[in-house]
Scaffold this motif. Sequence first.
Motif, PDB file in Angstrom:
ATOM      1  N   GLU A 143       0.887  -1.160   0.000  1.00 29.06           N
ATOM      2  CA  GLU A 143       0.000   0.000   0.000  1.00 29.06           C
ATOM      3  C   GLU A 143       0.924   1.208   0.000  1.00 29.06           C
ATOM      4  N   VAL A 144       0.948   1.937  -1.073  1.00 28.19           N
ATOM      5  CA  VAL A 144       1.890   3.049  -1.195  1.00 28.19           C
ATOM      6  C   VAL A 144       1.196   4.326  -0.752  1.00 28.19           C
ATOM      7  N   LEU A 145       1.876   5.076   0.108  1.00 32.59           N
ATOM      8  CA  LEU A 145       1.235   6.206   0.791  1.00 32.59           C
ATOM      9  C   LEU A 145       0.851   7.336  -0.154  1.00 32.59           C
ATOM     10  N   GLU A 146       1.679   7.564  -1.166  1.00 34.50           N
ATOM     11  CA  GLU A 146       1.314   8.528  -2.218  1.00 34.50           C
ATOM     12  C   GLU A 146       2.152   8.199  -3.445  1.00 34.50           C
ATOM     13  N   PRO A 147       1.764   8.709  -4.610  1.00 34.28           N
ATOM     14  CA  PRO A 147       2.520   8.367  -5.820  1.00 34.28           C
ATOM     15  C   PRO A 147       3.997   8.705  -5.640  1.00 34.28           C
ATOM     16  N   ILE A 148       4.866   7.818  -6.115  1.00 35.48           N
ATOM     17  CA  ILE A 148       6.314   8.041  -5.992  1.00 35.48           C
ATOM     18  C   ILE A 148       6.732   9.184  -6.918  1.00 35.48           C
ATOM     19  N   LYS A 149       7.460  10.144  -6.346  1.00 37.93           N
ATOM     20  CA  LYS A 149       8.006  11.251  -7.148  1.00 37.93           C
ATOM     21  C   LYS A 149       9.523  11.225  -7.025  1.00 37.93           C
ATOM     22  N   TYR A 150      10.197  11.641  -8.095  1.00 36.69           N
ATOM     23  CA  TYR A 150      11.662  11.638  -8.078  1.00 36.69           C
ATOM     24  C   TYR A 150      12.228  13.055  -7.929  1.00 36.69           C
ATOM     25  N   ASN A 151      11.367  14.071  -8.191  1.00 36.45           N
ATOM     26  CA  ASN A 151      11.785  15.465  -8.045  1.00 36.45           C
ATOM     27  C   ASN A 151      13.085  15.775  -8.788  1.00 36.45           C
ATOM     28  N   ASP A 152      13.178  15.257  -9.984  1.00 35.83           N
ATOM     29  CA  ASP A 152      14.375  15.471 -10.809  1.00 35.83           C
ATOM     30  C   ASP A 152      14.027  16.278 -12.051  1.00 35.83           C
ATOM     31  N   GLY A 153      12.875  16.929 -12.014  1.00 41.73           N
ATOM     32  CA  GLY A 153      12.471  17.716 -13.177  1.00 41.73           C
ATOM     33  C   GLY A 153      11.860  16.875 -14.285  1.00 41.73           C
TER      34      GLY A 153
END
Lengths: 465, 465
Positions: free
Chosen positions: B212-222
């Motif tokens: 169960e993933v808490l929120e969509p995975i973000k990489y914050n790499d633009g």
Amino acid sequence: MAALSRLPFHTSSHPKPSSLLRLPASLPVRHLSFRCPTRLPSLSVSVSCSSLIEPDGGKLVDLVVEEPLRNSRKLECLGLPRVKLSRIDLQWVDVISEGWASPLTGFMRQSEFLQTLHFGALRLQDGSVVNMSVPIVLAIDDEAKGRIGDATRVGLFDPDDNPIAILNDIEIYKHPKEERIARTWGTTAPGLPYVEEAIRDSGNWLLGGDLEVLEPIKYNDGLDQYRLSPSSLREEFSRRNADAVFAFQLRNPVHNGHALLMTDTRRRLLEMGYKNPVLLLHPLGGFTKADDVPLSWRMRQHEKVLEDGVLDPETTVVSIFPSPMLYAGPTEVQWHAKARLNAGANFYIVGRDPAGMSHPVEKRDLYDADHGKKVLSMAPGLERLNILPFKVAAYDKTQGKMAFFDPSRPQDFLFISGTKMRALAKSKESPPDGFMCPGGWEVLVEYYDSLTPVDNGKVPEVVGA
Amino acid sequence: MAALSRLPFHTSSHPKPSSLLRLPASLPVRHLSFRCPTRLPSLSVSVSCSSLIEPDGGKLVDLVVEEPLRNSRKLECLGLPRVKLSRIDLQWVDVISEGWASPLTGFMRQSEFLQTLHFGALRLQDGSVVNMSVPIVLAIDDEAKGRIGDATRVGLFDPDDNPIAILNDIEIYKHPKEERIARTWGTTAPGLPYVEEAIRDSGNWLLGGDLEVLEPIKYNDGLDQYRLSPSSLREEFSRRNADAVFAFQLRNPVHNGHALLMTDTRRRLLEMGYKNPVLLLHPLGGFTKADDVPLSWRMRQHEKVLEDGVLDPETTVVSIFPSPMLYAGPTEVQWHAKARLNAGANFYIVGRDPAGMSHPVEKRDLYDADHGKKVLSMAPGLERLNILPFKVAAYDKTQGKMAFFDPSRPQDFLFISGTKMRALAKSKESPPDGFMCPGGWEVLVEYYDSLTPVDNGKVPEVVGA
């Protein structure tokens, strides 16, 4: 000690192996029960009962040239480019030609080889899937490849240059040895017995094609009468009117724990409503590693076990499975099961660490002991086969016999591994009374006694079961 | 030279990546064609067209906790035994949670792991089979295992200790590293990039369970805007009214040979009667080996290729595939194809030696260049996917451009490998005119220029494509 003291009573007569098992109708056999299905009273005994499980692909492969054509095929074979077979290659020719690997009709071509390595199964033209977990391939070297040239057929010859078979519609492709080893064994560590014997120094090419075998393969070792083909076994099971056939693969002497397991399996099958479950006691007859007990001695041991009444000859068929042994654990156990399905078995007994061995380099078992039965139970193409996991049998000190392990009183049980068993026999010590029937144990002691000590005065090292 | 001389005309503006691709409806996009199926004129654009291929298992997995529950789940997570994820583990969490591995709902338990290693496929409860060729597992060490104890759920935390996911109904089992490596890569030679990075020093246990993933995975790499989930991609294909989707996996810069192949594929699909085939240009975004061009530079290069009109933005969707790269050849190409099927692709372009590399120790390719497409075409669970083998493109000296290789005049063609291409860019040499669009080539040159020479004054060695 007590067990050994009884030995003299059982060594006086070594009955001929033939008394052990049920042979095809033409041979005299004692224990055959000729009951036919009551609903088909007029059937001749050679007709298979429909209750036997269907072979993979729907039809048993039989690649032996029919009698009238044998001479002409042999002449053809002599005129073809020649490929020399190793002893193990010849065992595979036997395996393929009798239909153990049905629906495989020859040494694998590349598409079959790749499916085996990657999927442990072959997809047939109709879209159905059959299990095929071990590569059955024929390696040739550069010179043989050159000799074959553009030919579409080759002749296969045994190590003594006798013509054995024709391979038709051939395909030559690269032999990716490292990949084959890694994907089959899950390791590339040096010291895997089959790899050292049959792959490491083999040719860089694989030769696939359809087999036509000139005549049934014979080994002339006094044991050929035990080598029943899948179709002969099916005839035998039908003749006995078996409504369930449970197979037990082995390459070790039978002890009373095995016997308990087999008789208990029969009891369970009867409880399930089967009227006549028959055991296929099926020792592996092909290549085994140097420290395994040789086939001839094992057959003598198995014979004693039936003689001593540990197993019931009436409901037991003993026969030799001609495959070489790969020691490839979870990959190989599928092959062992699939081949028995082709021979008519619809139940397969699987134990702890089937077809496993010690890691050749590291101090541990090569495979997780539970993987074999888990992988087998999930294997594509084997959904029709009923997998019967081994119950753990051990020596119950309170009863003085082999019994199913009772986890509520572990202190009462003694585990005697194959390694321990062989070490005892080698040093002529006795196992606990009731571990193995005395006649069988004596054969083992005799075998180890017969070994000529090598260089350092020791017999070959005994390793994992 | 001529190609490079045009560079200045294409370097003046670096459009934001977002102009490249079609994003979900809420974002402004230029090239979207909002045609809906004529038979369903009233459908809203967010409804999938029924013509898209069904995902494996019939339904796309989506494991991200719904918005209203996120806070409470996060609090739960913080109270659970903690397992720290590596960068690659986190990529797999992303992969699983978005449904690329549908119907997988978490890190593999042992039964899935064993089926993957042995059969490259999972059997579902209804008896159907889906492809699953690479283990998606989470390794933990002895200490983590001890910390988990008897818990049935754990919290997964990223390398900066942020809570990422809950793993439910967990199962801990042994991590047979050697066997995993051997069966996945077909070798255990040292130097396999993924093995060195993620397996060799990983824990001795595997932890399976439902995510169960808490929120969509973000990489914050633009580049997060390029990371469309399978379900977003399906929406996009439906919005474009695609009646065929063909996927092109890549982890290298796009040259004109690739472009030719993709435009030619579209032409062939049109000839087959499809009205609107859409290309999914799908660069891999997870772990790659040190000498591959990093994702950010590749994305800039792909952007130039679309800008320069080498590919038609109208019929091309560029998006990032979040999976790590295993370099596992025929085993991995199945994963690459299966994941794209889940994203709606019903055609998959497969080239020479897909996901292959040089043998890490021996002087040869690790895999036979033809095995990938052969294995893919026979893979269980991928029968529904149309496999389109690569035609070989090479530089045609007579035309001064990339063209399909014509075996009748081999002397006219120049093969420029990935290795060669990278070596040229590294030394700021030009490829032949017409090999790659000038804007794209300039990005490559710029990338290699940006590398800080290491110790010995050389940039890292460039190896196989």
